[in-house]
Design an enzyme around this catalytic site. Structure first.
Site, mmCIF file in Angstrom:
data_model
loop_
_atom_site.group_PDB
_atom_site.id
_atom_site.type_symbol
_atom_site.label_atom_id
_atom_site.label_comp_id
_atom_site.label_asym_id
_atom_site.label_seq_id
_atom_site.Cartn_x
_atom_site.Cartn_y
_atom_site.Cartn_z
ATOM 1 N N TYR A 1 4.182 -4.381 4.726
ATOM 2 C CA TYR A 1 3.630 -4.238 6.064
ATOM 3 C C TYR A 1 3.505 -5.595 6.748
ATOM 4 C CZ TYR A 1 2.191 0.342 4.205
ATOM 5 O OH TYR A 1 2.156 1.592 3.625
ATOM 6 N N HIS B 1 5.860 1.327 -4.634
ATOM 7 C CA HIS B 1 6.196 1.625 -3.242
ATOM 8 C C HIS B 1 7.647 2.069 -3.096
ATOM 9 C CE1 HIS B 1 5.280 0.207 1.170
ATOM 10 N NE2 HIS B 1 5.383 1.521 1.050
#
Length: 321
Positions: A51, A141
């Site tokens: 992010y 992830h």
């Protein structure tokens, strides 16, 4: 598995927005957004190196490192390492932006690494950016985006080892794919699955996964409950988005049908969308991203609203995929 499941609360804060997802936001607004989550009673915060090339972790840590550590739970993700971008110093690339959806300078690049050494380094790097001495939860992830089988054979055993060592309290996988999540749940002793956009008021293709999670005692942190914004407003606009793109007409009409039923019971569509996933026994938390303080406050208020049981009965079947 962790003998004492972490209490995440009903509502969590997702950190993609403060990593400048789609658009840059000033530091002050990002920090105010995290503070608004804290002031609203949120105590579970999720982030990832992905992010904003670490920006989300840095901004989240700037607020949380001053809070009592025992009062909040934080998760980050492993699988992508951040390394210096060798092209960033060139004149041509000096002002280049990240090409994976975040409005940040491309001074770093993501490098997939599912090895135990890579995962340990990822957590150490995250702790440095966060300014904390530990994270509570580590998710693998997007293993389906890179290499699901390496994720299962390399990364998940490494996470199990880190949990056994006490480096993290809980482990899981974060993915948009219910099928990939199910493979991971069957292959490893996971505490949590973070599932994006696959169990919402609009569609529930992941029910088999959730039912299996109940059997495995694996909690589900549900994200993407607004289906890329389609369910985020009481009235569904013509230009609504779905799956990060312009919503097809048939999908818009289905969302409007849901909104109409909600109105009949005096409930706004986003309130129903936010609370719906918690009706499944596997779902332990709904985590929602935000980039402005008022978004956080609105979500917190919606989570506290009373929804009549009759509404859920009326909605039954309308959102089935």
């Amino acid at each position: 598995m962790n003998s004492e499941p972490l209490n995440l609360g009903k509502l969590g804060f997702g950190g993609a927005g403060i990593g400048n997802l789609y658009k840059a936001i000033p530091d002050g607004e990002a920090l105010a957004t995290v503070l608004a989550a804290w002031d609203s009673g949120v105590r579970y915060f999720d982030t990832a190196p992905h992010y904003g090339l670490g920006l989300s972790e840095q901004r989240l840590g700037a607020i949380l490192r001053d809070k009592p550590r025992e009062e909040f739970i934080i998760s980050t993700k492993v699988g992508r390492l951040l390394e210096a971008n060798p092209d960033a110093g060139s004149a041509a690339a000096g002002s280049a932006k990240d090409d994976e959806g975040f409005d940040v300078p491309a001074t770093r690049r993501r490098v997939w690494d599912f090895t135990e050494a890579g995962i340990r380094r990822s957590i150490e790097d995250s702790l440095e950016r966060l300014g904390l001495d530990h994270v509570d939860i580590a998710y693998l992830h997007d293993p389906d985006v890179h290499d699901l089988q390496k994720g299962i054979s390399q990364a998940l055993p490494a996470l199990e080892k880190l949990r056994q060592e006490g480096v993290v309290k809980a482990i899981g996988v974060g993915t948009n794919s219910a099928e990939a999540a199910l493979e991971c749940v069957e292959a490893a002793d996971l505490d949590l699955v973070m599932l994006a956009g696959r169990y919402t008021l609009l569609e529930q293709p992941s029910v088999p996964l959730l039912d299996r999670c109940v059997e495995h005692r694996t909690g589900v942190v549900n994200v993407g409950v607004y289906n890329s914004g389609l369910l985020a407003r009481p009235e569904v606009p013509d230009d609504a988005h779905y799956n990060y793109d312009r919503a097809p007409r048939a999908v818009v009409e289905r969302a409007r049908a849901l909104a109409a039923v909600c109105r009949d019971f005096g409930v706004e569509l986003p309130t129903a969308a936010l609370q719906f996933p918690l009706r499944h026994p596997a779902v332990v938390n709904v985590t929602v991203g935000a980039s402005r303080p008022e978004q956080v406050t609105s979500n917190a208020n919606r989570m506290q609203e009373s929804v009549p049981e009759e509404l859920w009965d009326a909605l039954e079947g309308l959102g089935r995929d």
